[in-house]
Design an enzyme around this catalytic site. Structure first.
Site, PDB file in Angstrom:
ATOM      1  N   CYS A 266      52.165  27.653  39.675  1.00 50.16           N
ATOM      2  CA  CYS A 266      51.321  28.702  40.252  1.00 50.16           C
ATOM      3  C   CYS A 266      50.184  28.099  41.080  1.00 50.16           C
ATOM      4  CB  CYS A 266      50.808  29.619  39.144  1.00 50.16           C
ATOM      5  SG  CYS A 266      50.044  31.152  39.740  1.00 50.16           S
ATOM      6  N   HIS A 350      56.264  31.470  37.122  1.00 44.42           N
ATOM      7  CA  HIS A 350      55.857  31.091  35.771  1.00 44.42           C
ATOM      8  C   HIS A 350      57.075  30.808  34.898  1.00 44.42           C
ATOM      9  CE1 HIS A 350      51.448  31.942  35.820  1.00 44.42           C
ATOM     10  NE2 HIS A 350      51.819  32.594  36.915  1.00 44.42           N
ATOM     11  N   GLU A 352      57.162  29.618  32.033  1.00 42.05           N
ATOM     12  CA  GLU A 352      56.874  29.942  30.632  1.00 42.05           C
ATOM     13  C   GLU A 352      56.979  31.428  30.346  1.00 42.05           C
ATOM     14  OE1 GLU A 352      53.245  31.365  32.499  1.00 42.05           O
ATOM     15  OE2 GLU A 352      54.597  29.703  32.908  1.00 42.05           O
TER      16      GLU A 352
END
Length: 377
Positions: A266, A350, A352
């Site tokens: 990011c 992202h 995650e």
């Protein structure tokens, strides 16, 4: 919950609804997120600092809130906009209702508005400033004053605002049903993680893969990081415009020169790009949601990703030693790069998730592989 609330956009659009959170006023950039679940993770994602989040799914709050789903130490979203807040919540992990959670965290929120109309406006005109005011004395004029004072996200260095102020260690791994958060027995890799607004699930996914993390503040120098002798360096997500973060860009340049394996997500992706001479730009239509298709150009596969960014790297400004690895299938914006002469790579979305799919979790494994190769060299 019968207190009236008012939402006003910079373009003059007005929405009347009901307050479902803290009584007061707030302003920020109004964006929409298409995730059906994960509202607590969204609210506590530091990348949403100074942003008022509209959730497009109509019923929000069904499962309440709990202490385990926090992605940071507090709520960072400037405000919340939803269609409907259910009267009851139910989940075996719930410890608090969304309403009580918003009040406790002093988060202004509005419900009972037409979020479809609002989303259409934002989709057609792009993200824009807005304000939420609660109470009988809330007026359009007051909202317009707040919007004018906020301005825009361009030029705002927010990483310093959300970053930790002191270095700390992290070893806790991912959550497992019936076990909670599990710390691995062995963590052979030492990673220094820059906190530009890091989400805890990023740290947990690295820890679960054998990383012992030293988390450092955003303004930590490259010299201080290298003095810790890490096996790799991680650059986290974060809010705001990357270009004003000159302290971070300078540090990243030196870290790249050191030859240490580096992985950015990011804002970290944008800082790496700026450090190698590329440019970033403010997106008219920002990416916020858990259903964004991205193509991995190396394998040709399409992965569904979680996204949360309002700035992007201009692919036309990349230097010759940076190759594009991922692109968005929504708007063809740049999603990932890798340097051809250094063990450095980054991804705009992202991996995650939290919330969302973990289709690109393999990027964490790639980072581990780079550190393993460096240790063998």
């Amino acid at each position: 919950m019968s207190t009236p609330a008012l939402l006003v956009l910079a373009d003059g659009s007005v929405f009347h609804g009901t307050s479902i959170g803290y009584e007061g006023s707030t302003s920020g950039e109004v964006v929409f997120n298409t995730s059906m679940t994960g509202y607590q993770e969204i609210l506590t994602d530091p990348s949403y600092c100074k942003q008022i989040v509209t959730l497009t799914y109509p019923h929000i709050g069904n499962t309440g809130t709990n202490a385990e789903d926090e992605e940071s130490r507090s709520v960072y979203a400037a405000g919340l906009i939803i269609r409907d807040l259910p009267l009851l919540h139910s989940n075996f992990r719930a410890s608090e209702s969304l309403h009580d959670y918003l009040v406790r965290n002093k988060t202004v929120a509005i419900a009972d508005i037409d979020t479809r109309r609002l989303t259409t406006l934002l989709r057609e005109k792009g993200a824009q400033g807005g304000a939420i005011l609660t109470g009988a004395d809330a007026t359009i004029e007051k909202a317009q004053e707040l919007i004018a004072a906020f301005g825009s996200m361009v030029g705002k260095d927010l990483a310093k605002e959300v970053s930790c102020t002191e270095t700390y260690e992290w070893t806790e791994g991912e959550w497992a049903l019936g076990k909670g958060f599990v710390t691995p027995d062995e963590q052979p890799y030492h990673v220094v993680a820059y906190d530009f607004g890091v989400k805890t699930n990023i740290l947990r996914m690295l820890a679960s893969r054998g990383c012992r993390l030293t988390v450092v503040p955003a303004q930590t120098s490259a010299e201080d990081v290298l003095a810790l002798n890490p096996d790799g360096v991680f650059l986290s997500n974060g809010p705001g415009d990357p270009e004003p973060c000159t302290y971070a860009i300078k540090a990243v340049q030196k870290l790249i020169e050191s030859g240490k394996p580096i992985f950015g997500i990011c804002l970290g992706h944008q800082l790496i790009s700026l450090a190698i001479g590329a440019k970033t730009l403010k997106m008219r239509f920002s990416h916020h949601g858990a259903n964004h298709p991205v193509q991995d150009l190396d394998s040709g596969k399409v992965v569904i990703t979680s996204q949360n960014h309002g700035f992007a790297v201009d692919a036309d400004t990349l230097p010759a030693n940076a190759r594009i690895t991922h692109k968005s299938l929504f708007d063809n914006t740049l999603q990932g790069i890798e340097l051809t002469d250094k063990p450095v790579f980054c991804f705009q979305g992202h991996p995650e998730a939290s919330p969302g799919p973990q289709d690109v979790g393999y990027l964490f494994d790639k980072f581990i592989g780079n550190m393993k190769a460096a240790k063998r060299a």
